[in-house]
Design an enzyme around this catalytic site. Sequence first.
Site, short mmCIF file in Angstrom:
data_model
loop_
_atom_site.label_atom_id
_atom_site.label_comp_id
_atom_site.label_asym_id
_atom_site.label_seq_id
_atom_site.Cartn_x
_atom_site.Cartn_y
_atom_site.Cartn_z
N GLY A 187 -10.41 1.48 15.58
CA GLY A 187 -9.31 1.04 14.72
C GLY A 187 -9.77 -0.18 13.96
O GLY A 187 -9.97 -1.23 14.54
N LYS B 260 -15.47 -5.70 12.70
CA LYS B 260 -16.37 -4.98 11.79
C LYS B 260 -15.64 -4.50 10.54
O LYS B 260 -16.19 -4.52 9.45
CB LYS B 260 -17.00 -3.76 12.49
CG LYS B 260 -17.87 -4.12 13.65
CD LYS B 260 -18.32 -2.89 14.40
CE LYS B 260 -17.19 -2.14 15.05
NZ LYS B 260 -16.47 -2.85 16.12
N GLN C 140 -16.79 0.80 17.46
CA GLN C 140 -17.05 0.28 18.82
C GLN C 140 -18.21 -0.74 18.78
O GLN C 140 -18.45 -1.33 17.74
CB GLN C 140 -17.33 1.41 19.81
CG GLN C 140 -16.11 2.26 20.13
CD GLN C 140 -15.98 3.48 19.24
OE1 GLN C 140 -16.95 4.07 18.86
NE2 GLN C 140 -14.76 3.85 18.95
P1 GDP Z 1 -13.21 -3.84 14.55
O1 GDP Z 1 -12.88 -2.66 15.38
O2 GDP Z 1 -14.54 -4.42 14.91
O3 GDP Z 1 -13.04 -3.61 13.08
O4 GDP Z 1 -12.18 -4.97 14.96
P2 GDP Z 1 -10.58 -4.89 14.88
O5 GDP Z 1 -10.18 -4.60 13.51
O6 GDP Z 1 -10.07 -4.08 15.99
O7 GDP Z 1 -10.22 -6.36 15.28
C1 GDP Z 1 -10.50 -7.34 14.48
C2 GDP Z 1 -9.25 -8.17 14.32
O8 GDP Z 1 -9.64 -9.49 14.12
C3 GDP Z 1 -8.44 -7.77 13.11
O9 GDP Z 1 -7.09 -7.96 13.34
C4 GDP Z 1 -8.95 -8.73 12.04
O10 GDP Z 1 -7.99 -9.00 11.03
C5 GDP Z 1 -9.20 -9.96 12.87
N1 GDP Z 1 -10.27 -10.82 12.36
C6 GDP Z 1 -11.47 -10.48 11.86
N2 GDP Z 1 -12.17 -11.57 11.55
C7 GDP Z 1 -11.40 -12.62 11.87
C8 GDP Z 1 -11.58 -14.03 11.82
O11 GDP Z 1 -12.61 -14.57 11.44
N3 GDP Z 1 -10.54 -14.80 12.27
C9 GDP Z 1 -9.39 -14.26 12.74
N4 GDP Z 1 -8.44 -15.09 13.17
N5 GDP Z 1 -9.19 -12.94 12.81
C10 GDP Z 1 -10.18 -12.14 12.37
#
Ligand code: GDP
Length: 417
Positions: free
Chosen positions: A41, A17, A221
């Site tokens: 995070g 997100k 979340q």
């Molecule tokens: P959030 O809590 O939903 O914001 O998710 P997080 O930030 O904890 O985890 C997302 C992780 O996936 C981060 O390290 C992002 O850089 C990575 N990420 C997001 N979109 C992509 C994608 O399309 N491909 C890859 N390989 N990584 C991604």
Amino acid sequence: MGYVDVVLGLQWGDEGKGRIVHYLSRDYDLVVRFQGGANAGHTVYIGGQKYVLHLIPTGILHDDVKVAIGAGVVVDPEVLKDEINFLNEMGIDVNGRWFVDPRATIVFPFHKKEDALFERKDGIGSTKRGIAPAYRDLYQRFGVRVGDIVNNKHLDRVLKKQLEFNNIILKHFGEKEIVEDDIKEWLLGFREFLAPVLRDVSLLVKDYISTGKRVLLEGAQGALLDVFFGNYPYVTSSHTVTGGALVGAGFGKEVVRRVYGVFKAYTTRVGKGPFPTELNDDTGEKIAELGEEYGATTGRRRRVGWLDIPLLRYSMWLCGVTHPLMTKLDVLEGLHMVKLATSYRINGGVYDVVTPTLYELEKVEPLYETFGPFEGIKNARKREEFAPEVKRYISKIEELIGMPVEGISTGKESDLI
Ligand code: GDP
């Protein structure tokens, strides 16, 4: 008239997100957090530089976007201060660009301690950031709220009530009791930092909308962790669905235009709880490695499994999603076989959406359709460039969720296609 769009996670969190909000927020004037706290995070990569933000909405990374923390959030002032310092050190000018609702609840150091004490006794996989104890005290009606920092008399009264209760707990665990003066001093240490940014976020959104501006709500979340609708008790302590967004930021549904629902091309889960499509094999290991599935807050290895359509349908319904977005499709590149759980078998019957009570989820058998090989994802600029089986996977998902996937992310910094 302006409008509000909402970004929510549709799985068990960590859907990407932060990255989606960062991508979208260049088209908004204000980005608002509405629930949770520093247990979230959000990770964003810009030009190879990694930014992990726990409380401040990732919209702050765009110079002309303002950000706000709504009344529904629980705020650890230490984390907030560290984050603002980090942004300053990174050369991001945050001055006059961030606000906190005076009704947001304070997370105290003793909340974190309690979280750890309860986790040791009866762990459900808490991030030990004090989130659940802070919400508990809020609902018990003796929470201290951020605005109380500027009202000495009121602060004394609420602190007394708060400590009376917390000291009973600490005593029970044989821990040292909190001295009121000490905790007051700790809190007032943030007065100068927080007083200038206190702003009624509900009315701030009203002002923005009535002057034709655009507001984005950033969920933390995921829908399957919602305290009412997730697999209780393996849930978070707040509402992660669209209703929670309205309550936590403070307005009615009329102003909401779009609900973006973010899901990964596969599924992950942190901590305990049922996970019907979980992979406990080399493929799971490989996806975890390629997807860097380690928590931004805890460093814990996330559990990994196939995309689960019955659960996705359920969370899309809970959130009223209008615009589904898929992330991390690139992580599946190179797999010869990718499975998609299209329905569940429960007690001989087949179901395509299920209310995930613990009891039901623990005994479902997912029914799969198989795809592969997965190729041509990372370098694709448009969906037509994906390998045929990848395109078939996406079409099948669209067919099963009953709407097009509006955007697909194929890399940490890639555009959505
Ligand atoms: P959030 O809590 O939903 O914001 O998710 P997080 O930030 O904890 O985890 C997302 C992780 O996936 C981060 O390290 C992002 O850089 C990575 N990420 C997001 N979109 C992509 C994608 O399309 N491909 C890859 N390989 N990584 C991604």
